[in-house]
Write a protein that holds these residues in place. Structure first.
Motif, mmCIF file in Angstrom:
data_model
loop_
_atom_site.group_PDB
_atom_site.id
_atom_site.type_symbol
_atom_site.label_atom_id
_atom_site.label_comp_id
_atom_site.label_asym_id
_atom_site.label_seq_id
_atom_site.Cartn_x
_atom_site.Cartn_y
_atom_site.Cartn_z
ATOM 1 N N GLU A 70 0.847 -1.206 0.000
ATOM 2 C CA GLU A 70 0.000 0.000 0.000
ATOM 3 C C GLU A 70 0.877 1.249 0.000
ATOM 4 O OE1 GLU A 70 -2.903 0.017 -0.665
ATOM 5 O OE2 GLU A 70 -3.912 -1.777 0.043
ATOM 6 N N PHE A 71 1.816 1.273 -0.909
ATOM 7 C CA PHE A 71 2.765 2.372 -0.957
ATOM 8 C C PHE A 71 2.155 3.649 -1.504
ATOM 9 C CE2 PHE A 71 6.840 4.359 -2.042
ATOM 10 C CZ PHE A 71 7.507 4.106 -0.869
ATOM 11 N N GLY A 72 0.947 3.613 -1.920
ATOM 12 C CA GLY A 72 0.286 4.812 -2.391
ATOM 13 C C GLY A 72 -1.179 4.801 -2.039
ATOM 14 N N GLY A 73 -1.833 3.698 -2.336
ATOM 15 C CA GLY A 73 -3.227 3.558 -1.951
ATOM 16 C C GLY A 73 -4.160 4.457 -2.743
ATOM 17 N N LYS A 74 -5.342 4.682 -2.173
ATOM 18 C CA LYS A 74 -6.381 5.433 -2.878
ATOM 19 C C LYS A 74 -6.007 6.892 -3.100
ATOM 20 C CE LYS A 74 -9.948 2.491 -0.839
ATOM 21 N NZ LYS A 74 -11.140 2.439 0.045
ATOM 22 N N ASN A 75 -5.196 7.418 -2.208
ATOM 23 C CA ASN A 75 -4.874 8.844 -2.277
ATOM 24 C C ASN A 75 -3.443 9.056 -2.764
ATOM 25 O OD1 ASN A 75 -5.824 11.449 -1.973
ATOM 26 N ND2 ASN A 75 -5.004 11.668 0.094
ATOM 27 N N TYR A 76 -3.030 8.204 -3.665
ATOM 28 C CA TYR A 76 -1.619 8.171 -4.051
ATOM 29 C C TYR A 76 -1.146 9.481 -4.659
ATOM 30 C CZ TYR A 76 2.752 5.984 -5.320
ATOM 31 O OH TYR A 76 4.085 5.668 -5.402
ATOM 32 N N GLU A 77 -1.908 10.030 -5.559
ATOM 33 C CA GLU A 77 -1.463 11.238 -6.266
ATOM 34 C C GLU A 77 -1.221 12.382 -5.293
ATOM 35 O OE1 GLU A 77 -2.680 13.848 -10.235
ATOM 36 O OE2 GLU A 77 -4.090 12.412 -9.356
ATOM 37 N N ALA A 78 -2.105 12.548 -4.330
ATOM 38 C CA ALA A 78 -1.956 13.629 -3.358
ATOM 39 C C ALA A 78 -0.803 13.373 -2.405
ATOM 40 C CB ALA A 78 -3.251 13.792 -2.567
ATOM 41 N N SER A 79 -0.389 12.128 -2.290
ATOM 42 C CA SER A 79 0.634 11.770 -1.310
ATOM 43 C C SER A 79 2.025 11.631 -1.913
ATOM 44 C CB SER A 79 0.258 10.452 -0.634
ATOM 45 O OG SER A 79 -1.005 10.534 -0.041
ATOM 46 N N HIS A 442 -3.481 3.823 2.262
ATOM 47 C CA HIS A 442 -2.728 4.935 1.698
ATOM 48 C C HIS A 442 -1.349 4.484 1.285
ATOM 49 C CE1 HIS A 442 -5.890 7.632 2.977
ATOM 50 N NE2 HIS A 442 -5.981 6.788 3.963
ATOM 51 N N ILE A 443 -0.366 5.337 1.426
ATOM 52 C CA ILE A 443 0.861 4.931 0.785
ATOM 53 C C ILE A 443 2.004 4.323 1.484
ATOM 54 C CG2 ILE A 443 1.039 6.066 -1.278
ATOM 55 C CD1 ILE A 443 1.843 8.387 -0.418
ATOM 56 N N LEU A 444 2.589 4.676 2.367
ATOM 57 C CA LEU A 444 3.897 4.156 2.669
ATOM 58 C C LEU A 444 4.008 3.092 3.739
ATOM 59 C CD1 LEU A 444 6.207 6.872 1.849
ATOM 60 C CD2 LEU A 444 7.048 4.811 2.631
ATOM 61 N N ARG A 445 3.488 1.995 3.499
ATOM 62 C CA ARG A 445 3.584 0.937 4.466
ATOM 63 C C ARG A 445 4.973 0.422 4.518
ATOM 64 N NH1 ARG A 445 -1.208 -3.181 3.727
ATOM 65 N NH2 ARG A 445 -2.744 -1.942 4.731
ATOM 66 N N LEU A 446 5.810 1.201 4.285
ATOM 67 C CA LEU A 446 7.118 0.788 3.914
ATOM 68 C C LEU A 446 8.075 0.591 5.045
ATOM 69 C CD1 LEU A 446 8.616 1.787 0.835
ATOM 70 C CD2 LEU A 446 9.691 2.832 2.686
ATOM 71 N N LEU A 447 7.708 0.767 6.237
ATOM 72 C CA LEU A 447 8.669 0.544 7.282
ATOM 73 C C LEU A 447 8.273 -0.565 8.194
ATOM 74 C CD1 LEU A 447 9.686 4.101 8.171
ATOM 75 C CD2 LEU A 447 10.986 2.325 7.093
ATOM 76 N N ILE A 448 7.310 -1.248 7.865
ATOM 77 C CA ILE A 448 6.910 -2.347 8.698
ATOM 78 C C ILE A 448 7.621 -3.562 8.196
ATOM 79 C CG2 ILE A 448 5.039 -3.805 9.331
ATOM 80 C CD1 ILE A 448 3.314 -1.392 9.062
ATOM 81 N N VAL A 449 8.400 -4.127 9.019
ATOM 82 C CA VAL A 449 9.103 -5.281 8.551
ATOM 83 C C VAL A 449 8.014 -6.253 8.304
ATOM 84 C CG1 VAL A 449 10.734 -7.051 9.102
ATOM 85 C CG2 VAL A 449 10.939 -4.778 10.055
ATOM 86 N N HIS A 450 7.816 -6.496 7.174
ATOM 87 C CA HIS A 450 6.599 -7.207 6.834
ATOM 88 C C HIS A 450 5.496 -6.218 7.094
ATOM 89 C CE1 HIS A 450 3.811 -9.996 5.962
ATOM 90 N NE2 HIS A 450 3.896 -10.813 6.953
ATOM 91 N N SER A 459 0.631 9.651 3.762
ATOM 92 C CA SER A 459 -0.706 10.168 3.555
ATOM 93 C C SER A 459 -1.254 10.716 4.847
ATOM 94 C CB SER A 459 -1.614 9.042 3.043
ATOM 95 O OG SER A 459 -2.943 9.410 3.175
ATOM 96 N N ARG A 460 -2.096 11.699 4.746
ATOM 97 C CA ARG A 460 -2.675 12.305 5.934
ATOM 98 C C ARG A 460 -3.853 11.504 6.472
ATOM 99 N NH1 ARG A 460 -0.694 17.201 7.015
ATOM 100 N NH2 ARG A 460 0.618 18.167 5.445
ATOM 101 N N LYS A 461 -4.224 10.441 5.799
ATOM 102 C CA LYS A 461 -5.335 9.628 6.283
ATOM 103 C C LYS A 461 -4.888 8.189 6.520
ATOM 104 C CE LYS A 461 -9.195 12.169 4.257
ATOM 105 N NZ LYS A 461 -10.391 12.059 3.399
ATOM 106 N N ALA A 462 -3.639 8.005 6.866
ATOM 107 C CA ALA A 462 -3.161 6.658 7.059
ATOM 108 C C ALA A 462 -3.736 6.088 8.321
ATOM 109 C CB ALA A 462 -1.664 6.683 7.150
ATOM 110 N N SER A 463 -3.862 4.777 8.363
ATOM 111 C CA SER A 463 -4.410 4.204 9.578
ATOM 112 C C SER A 463 -3.670 3.001 10.090
ATOM 113 C CB SER A 463 -5.867 3.822 9.375
ATOM 114 O OG SER A 463 -5.973 2.755 8.503
ATOM 115 N N HIS A 464 -2.699 2.460 9.361
ATOM 116 C CA HIS A 464 -1.959 1.397 9.995
ATOM 117 C C HIS A 464 -0.593 1.149 9.397
ATOM 118 C CE1 HIS A 464 -3.691 -1.412 6.906
ATOM 119 N NE2 HIS A 464 -2.498 -1.901 6.993
#
Length: 472
Positions: A70-79, A442-450, A459-464
């Motif tokens: 989910e490195f971008g998600g639904k709001n990718y362009e804005a993020s 949203h976008i940057l799920r990128l730091l969760i090891v797994h 993103s300003r609406k990220a939730s996890h």
């Protein structure tokens, strides 16, 4: 046609003994995870990066792989600006100065619903690591890795990876699913291995998941994971060991969990007035003034005592973690000794609290082929000195805290081995750290090891977010 391994041999020696190859000589790491938050992305990024850099400093891996979903998600362009900032920070930070080579693959082509997966794969190579090669899937040969390179937009044309999005009919309930996988192949000294970034389908409704055991969603994930495993060992290329890590979205058997947690409760069914559809289940104690124990809706799992998921790291619930058992002949996982990685609260002051949206589960995992297991574990005793854990256990990383993740789960394996060389016995160790991030929408799920979802980072609406890692 010339065999792919023969073509590889033009540049590299054949891996005659994978058990004594890469893993006994190098320190390396895999990171994976995901997440979303409800606070400003810069705050989540600071938390995430701080925890990530601490892991790097503590274990000093020679090879790190960070998988994001989910490195971008639904709001990718804005993020996008947040994504660019995060990538720049990660590549240029002082904490990463000893990693003089890097490869970054970002699926940013969000306008292509047919191909967009929102996956991000980061690979960092320490300056002390020599002779590392990456496989070109089109030319069918390895190429030496030099410098730092970023690839984005249309990854379909990038020969250094394979990327696929699951067919829409795998999950027809989702109008625009971004689930899929990215595979890269590496060779260090004489040992080759695949790294697979994966994001499987979620449970769309708690009520539907509760209806059967196993749930219909479990069957969908089973089909998708089977497809990936078949794909990476087909006849197109030489078979090598592989590690698969990211957001598997594995869930506990909902029906069995509810029946256990509410064994002495009575159930009340609430139906919609217009359709008569079940919209809510309420479980009450038979006595004790009929206290409400559990409320279940499509996106609500409100159990009165969250301690059951945290006590002894929730291990009492591992008996309901059954989805991987179908693949026991093909995949191996270290013993889980950390609490469920999802769904953690997005409130920055509640780093250990779960949200009341889903039943807590170990969604973020680091799995490996049995031949990969042999690379890192020589005997049963080796597993006793291996750490499989999550990152940032007391910090808000987003809704995922996986074994590898931006929203952080950490699992680590540390293994010491002795190698006889010209200068005598040399003590070295391997560190495998897997982190993936996946902010749910949203976008940057990128730091969760797994990391299950990386959207919260950007993103300003990220939730996890979740992060898990493994050190060997």
């Amino acid at each position: 046609m010339q065999h792919s391994w023969d073509i590889q041999r033009e540049l590299l020696p054949v891996c005659k003994d994978q058990q004594l190859g890469l893993l006994c000589r190098r320190t390396w790491g895999f990171l994976g995870g995901g997440g979303q938050l409800n606070e400003r992305p810069e705050n989540l990024q600071k938390n995430w990066l701080r925890e990530f850099y601490q892991v790097v400093h503590a274990h000093k891996p020679h090879f790190m792989a960070l998988h994001c979903q989910e490195f971008g998600g639904k709001n990718y362009e804005a993020s996008m600006s947040h994504v660019d900032k995060f990538v720049k920070e990660l590549l240029s930070s002082d904490a990463m100065k000893d990693y003089n080579r890097a490869r970054v693959y970002l699926d940013e082509n969000y306008k292509s619903q047919e191909h967009f997966t929102a996956l991000g794969s980061f690979y960092f190579l320490h300056e002390s690591l020599k002779n590392i090669y990456q496989f070109d899937f089109k030319a069918k040969k390895y190429k030496k890795v030099t410098g730092k390179e970023i690839y984005s937009d249309t990854l379909e044309s990038t020969p250094m990876l394979e990327k696929e999005k699951f067919p829409q009919d795998y999950f027809p309930e989702c109008k625009w699913s971004r689930k899929g996988f990215i595979r890269t192949r590496w060779c260090i000294t004489d040992c080759a291995f695949d790294l697979v970034n994966i994001h499987l389908f979620h449970d769309a409704s708690n009520l539907i998941a509760w209806e059967t055991s196993p749930s219909v969603y479990s069957g969908i994930r089973h089909k998708a994971l089977g497809y990936v495993l078949d794909r990476i060992i087909d006849q197109r290329f030489e078979k090598v060991s592989y590690f698969v890590f990211g957001d598997f979205n594995f869930r506990l058997d909902a029906k069995a969990v509810v029946e256990t947690l509410c064994a002495k409760a009575t159930m009340q069914t609430v139906r919609a007035a217009d359709t008569n559809e079940v919209v809510k289940l309420i479980f009450r104690e038979s006595d004790n003034d009929r206290k409400v124990m559990l409320q279940l809706e499509k996106k609500l799992f409100d159990y009165f005592n969250q301690d059951v998921f945290r006590d002894n790291n929730g291990t009492a619930l591992l008996e309901f973690d059954r989805e991987l058992s179908v693949f026991k002949d093909r995949l191996y996982e270290l013993d889980i000794s950390f609490p469920p990685s999802y769904p953690y609260s997005e409130d920055s002051s509640q780093g250990k609290q779960y949200m009341n949206t889903r039943c807590p589960a170990w969604c973020d995992r680091i799995l490996m082929s049995h031949s990969a297991k042999e690379l890192i574990l020589k005997s049963e005793n080796d597993e006793k000195i291996v750490i499989y854990d999550h990152i940032g256990p007391n910090v808000c990383m987003g809704d995922h805290k996986e074994k590898d993740a931006f929203g952080m789960r950490r699992f680590s394996m540390k293994r010491h081995c002795s190698e006889e060389g010209r200068n005598g016995s040399i003590q070295k160790y391997i560190t495998v750290t897997a982190v993936s991030i996946r902010p749910e929408c949203h976008i940057l799920r990128l730091l969760i090891v797994h990391y299950a979802s990386a959207s919260g980072l950007c993103s300003r609406k990220a939730s996890h977010t979740s992060l898990s890692c493994m050190f060997v």
